[in-house]
Each structure stands twice: as C-alpha cells, then as structure tokens.
Design an enzyme around this catalytic site. Sequence first.
Site, short mmCIF file in Angstrom:
data_model
loop_
_atom_site.label_atom_id
_atom_site.label_comp_id
_atom_site.label_asym_id
_atom_site.label_seq_id
_atom_site.Cartn_x
_atom_site.Cartn_y
_atom_site.Cartn_z
N ASP A 14 -7.24 -4.37 9.89
CA ASP A 14 -6.68 -2.97 9.65
C ASP A 14 -7.44 -2.07 10.32
O ASP A 14 -8.28 -1.38 9.87
CB ASP A 14 -6.36 -2.71 8.15
CG ASP A 14 -5.55 -1.62 7.97
OD1 ASP A 14 -4.88 -1.16 9.05
OD2 ASP A 14 -5.37 -0.78 6.83
N ASP B 227 -9.88 -3.26 1.34
CA ASP B 227 -9.92 -2.46 2.70
C ASP B 227 -11.38 -2.12 2.84
O ASP B 227 -11.69 -1.19 1.91
CB ASP B 227 -8.90 -1.44 2.85
CG ASP B 227 -8.83 -0.90 4.31
OD1 ASP B 227 -9.89 -0.21 4.80
OD2 ASP B 227 -7.38 -0.80 4.70
N ASP C 193 -10.58 3.68 10.69
CA ASP C 193 -10.09 2.72 11.12
C ASP C 193 -10.27 2.55 12.55
O ASP C 193 -9.44 2.18 13.50
CB ASP C 193 -8.31 2.95 10.90
CG ASP C 193 -7.87 2.75 9.50
OD1 ASP C 193 -8.00 1.45 8.86
OD2 ASP C 193 -7.43 3.75 8.77
N TRP D 288 0.95 -1.10 0.11
CA TRP D 288 0.03 -0.09 -0.05
C TRP D 288 0.75 1.31 0.34
O TRP D 288 1.88 1.33 0.59
CB TRP D 288 -0.97 -0.04 1.16
CG TRP D 288 -1.53 1.28 1.35
CD1 TRP D 288 -2.74 1.85 0.34
CD2 TRP D 288 -1.30 2.50 2.08
NE1 TRP D 288 -3.05 3.05 0.69
CE2 TRP D 288 -2.12 3.51 1.36
CE3 TRP D 288 -0.52 2.90 3.12
CZ2 TRP D 288 -2.37 4.83 2.21
CZ3 TRP D 288 -0.40 4.07 3.59
CH2 TRP D 288 -1.32 5.14 3.20
N HIS E 49 -8.68 -6.45 4.26
CA HIS E 49 -8.39 -5.41 5.24
C HIS E 49 -9.80 -5.25 6.07
O HIS E 49 -10.17 -4.22 5.40
CB HIS E 49 -7.56 -4.29 4.79
CG HIS E 49 -6.09 -4.42 4.86
ND1 HIS E 49 -5.03 -3.33 4.71
CD2 HIS E 49 -5.45 -5.57 5.15
CE1 HIS E 49 -3.92 -3.97 4.78
NE2 HIS E 49 -4.19 -4.96 4.94
N GLU F 156 -2.83 -2.98 -2.64
CA GLU F 156 -4.19 -2.32 -1.81
C GLU F 156 -4.59 -0.91 -2.52
O GLU F 156 -3.77 0.27 -2.28
CB GLU F 156 -3.88 -2.13 -0.43
CG GLU F 156 -4.96 -1.64 0.50
CD GLU F 156 -4.73 -1.54 2.03
OE1 GLU F 156 -3.60 -1.80 2.23
OE2 GLU F 156 -5.59 -1.40 2.67
N HIS G 79 -11.82 1.84 2.41
CA HIS G 79 -11.08 2.35 1.16
C HIS G 79 -12.06 2.97 0.08
O HIS G 79 -11.79 3.17 -1.07
CB HIS G 79 -9.88 1.72 0.78
CG HIS G 79 -8.73 1.86 1.70
ND1 HIS G 79 -7.46 1.29 1.06
CD2 HIS G 79 -8.74 2.11 2.69
CE1 HIS G 79 -6.85 1.52 2.06
NE2 HIS G 79 -7.40 2.11 3.06
N LYS H 137 -7.26 2.47 -2.75
CA LYS H 137 -7.78 3.47 -1.79
C LYS H 137 -8.63 4.40 -2.76
O LYS H 137 -7.94 4.92 -3.57
CB LYS H 137 -6.73 4.09 -1.09
CG LYS H 137 -7.28 4.70 0.15
CD LYS H 137 -6.22 5.15 1.46
CE LYS H 137 -6.73 5.91 2.34
NZ LYS H 137 -5.85 5.92 3.22
N ASP I 269 -12.17 7.18 6.27
CA ASP I 269 -11.51 5.87 6.35
C ASP I 269 -10.73 6.03 7.80
O ASP I 269 -9.47 5.89 7.72
CB ASP I 269 -10.39 5.65 5.29
CG ASP I 269 -9.40 4.62 5.54
OD1 ASP I 269 -9.88 3.46 6.01
OD2 ASP I 269 -8.31 4.78 5.12
C1 RNT Z 1 -3.96 2.52 4.55
C2 RNT Z 1 -4.00 1.25 4.26
C3 RNT Z 1 -2.98 0.50 4.90
C4 RNT Z 1 -2.47 0.96 6.23
C5 RNT Z 1 -1.54 -0.06 6.91
C6 RNT Z 1 -0.93 0.45 8.06
O1 RNT Z 1 -5.13 3.59 4.30
O2 RNT Z 1 -5.49 0.74 4.78
O3 RNT Z 1 -3.41 -0.87 4.94
O4 RNT Z 1 -3.69 1.09 7.06
O5 RNT Z 1 -0.44 -0.55 5.84
ZN ZN Z 2 -5.36 -1.20 4.76
#
Ligand code: RNT
Ligand code: ZN
Length: 421
Positions: free
Chosen positions: A330, A263, A300, A189, A290, A230, A266, A232, A298
């Site tokens: 994640d 993810d 998290d 990523w 993720h 990955e 994302h 986004k 986003d």
């Molecule tokens: C960031 C991505 C990525 C990170 C990690 C720490 O938007 O989701 O995966 O969260 O690599």
């Molecule tokens: Zn991620």
Amino acid sequence: MPPFSQNIQTACQLAQERYAALGVDVEHALKTLSQIPISLHCWQGDDVGGFENFGGTLGGGLAVTGNYPGKARTPDELRADLNKALSLIPGKHRLNLHAFYGEFGGKKVDRDAIEPKYFKNWIAWAKQNGLGLDFNPTCFSHPKSADGCTLSHPDKGIRKFWIEHCIRSREIGAAMGQALGKTCVTNVWIPDGMKDTPADRVAPRARLAESLDAVFKKQIPAKLNLDAVEPKLFGIGSESYVVGSHEFHLGYAISRKKLLTLDAGHYHPTEGIADKISSVLQYMPEILLHVSRGVRWDSDHVVVLNDDLLAIAREIAANGFEKRVHIGLDYFDASINRVAAWTIGTRNMIRALLIALLESPLIRSAEAAGDFTTRLALQEEARTLPFGAVWDYYCEQQNVPVGDAWLADVKSYEKDVLSKR
Ligand code: RNT
Ligand code: ZN
C-alpha cells in the site's frame, strides 16, 4: 568470459556453500519463496484515481504527490502497466483492487449499486494470468464521504449507504474468490475521524461497530472471501481522532473473527508493525499486511529494503507464518515512473522475504541456549551474507530480469507506451 547466467550460477553456488555452513538450505528457501504471493495494489498505477464517471477527487485524507507523466487512464491501460510490472517481478502474485476500479461502461453506478459484473474483465484478466484478486470497498473520494465520515456517520442514511457499499464489496470479493478458486481478502478501511479534539469519542465508535456488524451479517464461506478491518492512528483531516483506531479494530477483529490489517504507515512514526505480528496472531488465525513506508507521517512512499521491511519479512519467515499473513502493498508515488514504483516495491518485499528465509537456525538455537553473544554476532554477520547472489539466481530461475536489467525494460515501455498517453 562466461555468459552472465554462468556467472550467476557460480555466484549462487558459492553463496549456497556459505549458507550450508550456517545450516541453511538455499533450495528450500527458494521453493518457499516462490509460494508466497504478494498482493500488488492497483492504485499505484493511477494515483488512487479509479474509473468512476462522476469526476470525484481524492479524499479521505489520502494524498498523492507528483505529476510524473503516463499514468493509466483506463482499465486496459492499468492492466497493461500491471502486465509490464508483473513481467519484471519473480513469482506468482495477486492484484488488490478497490471498488472504484470497476468498469462501469460510461454509466454512473453509485457505490451502493456495484456488482460483480462490473469486475468481470478484471476477473478474466486475473484468470488468464493465474493471479488471485483481493478487494476493498472505496469509502472515500465521494460526495457522501466529503465530511470525512462514512460508516460512523451520525446520519443514518449516510451510514446505510456505506453499509450497502461494503456489503456489495464482500459479495464481489466472494465472486472473485469463486471465479478464480483463490480466496479473496476484502479489506475495509474508512477515513472517519476528526481534525480537532472530539467531545464525544464514544458514539462514533459505537456506530462504527454497529455498522460493521451490519456489513458482516451475511456469512460468506471463508474459502471464497475473508474480511479484514484496517485501523489507523491519524490522517490528514483526522489528526486528533480516528474512529477506527488500532484498539478499536483489534478488539473488533478478535471478537468478530475478522482479519486485522496492519498497515506499516498507520502508527507512531517509530512504531513498526513487525512486532505486532506475533502478538495479534496469538488471538486470530490470519492477518493482512499493508506494507508501506511512511516518511515522518503516513506518506505511503515506495517500499525500500530497510530495517523495517526486513523485520516484517523476518517475523513471517522465521515463524512459518507464510500462510497466516496475507501480504499486500500500500503506497502511491506519482513522482516517478509508476510501473517502476510497483516493480521496486514488490521486488523489495520479495527480496526481504528471501533474506528472512535464509536466516540461520543457529541464531535461534543460540538464543534458546541463552548464548546472546552468539545470537548478536550471527545476526550482524548475516547482514553481509551473499543473499544478492541467491536473489539474482532466483530472478533468473523465475525468468525475470536480473539486477537492474528490469529498468531498461521500464524505460523502453515508458518511451513506447507511457509517454504517448
Ligand atoms: C489509508 C489506508 C488504505 C488506503 C487504500 C487506498 O490510510 O492505508 O489502505 O491506502 O485503501
Ligand atoms: Zn493501508
């Protein structure tokens, strides 16, 4: 009053009868569940800090909020915290490491110089605990990514630096796969993007494709390491344009035979990843997830047992995709006890999978028969089926605390260990 475990067994037996009437084999579901590893993300334990020795601050648009005391400051502390969390989570799992969690022995080892030897303690720890390892190049929190640009950077030297970092990351992944006899998934990523409307959306993407091709040039046996990319939609500082968008990486993964990483945070806030699983698996053998929880963005947040999570788990279990979908977590929350954050999110992921594995086959057969009334009726009745009794039984069977009993354990760990840091 019978001992607690007697109650648990009785409750599970009653639940089993309910499920049997719906054509569900609970024992079989539990056996399947015990074979699905979840990759815990090491970065929940220290707020995505890492163990480099050049005092970098978190970059790449990643934001961790909160200052709950007791975060891990060293690899040993992080491993101790993980051991605690893993002792509260049923099943055998994996750990997902980022490159900047290497153990560099006080030396300044730059990202383009990392080697498997800096991860030997992690590998030994994983082996000792029967865990698999996954890996990630760290393309953020570094002076050479300070302008939010890495593999797509206009400067050739900077691109080269990050390419070298990613190449070495795959080699570390392969070394982990080799040492543990469990395939490592290495996920790339990058934060690259633009705050405001770009004039040129093409050149950065062409550079990214070229850089990735250089990263993946060397063939690595799939048994040792699998590569994932990955995408986004946007990030802090890359609100208007992300080079590695969904379409970019979807196309890249299909054409280069890589895994796509989905993810949950994302995409547009109402766009879930559950529906994407069966779409992308038409064109690629395996994907990485993720699992995260965005709150309006986003953000998290810790994974909770909501409809999004149930839908993701359902798509995996209902279609027998357990071997094709690698499940990673994640999220990062520094406002609560970090061991609890791991435990809550991972237990929820497993619980969602259990609920999904307990889905009645009558729902699918109703749909096949065109009886959408029955489909909807059974789907809604399923929401209050006694999966909690089966979950408690599973926890007991796997020798981890039942119900909220794990919390007392975390609280005493906080008192004895975390609060002394
Ligand atoms: C960031 C991505 C990525 C990170 C990690 C720490 O938007 O989701 O995966 O969260 O690599
Ligand atoms: Zn991620």
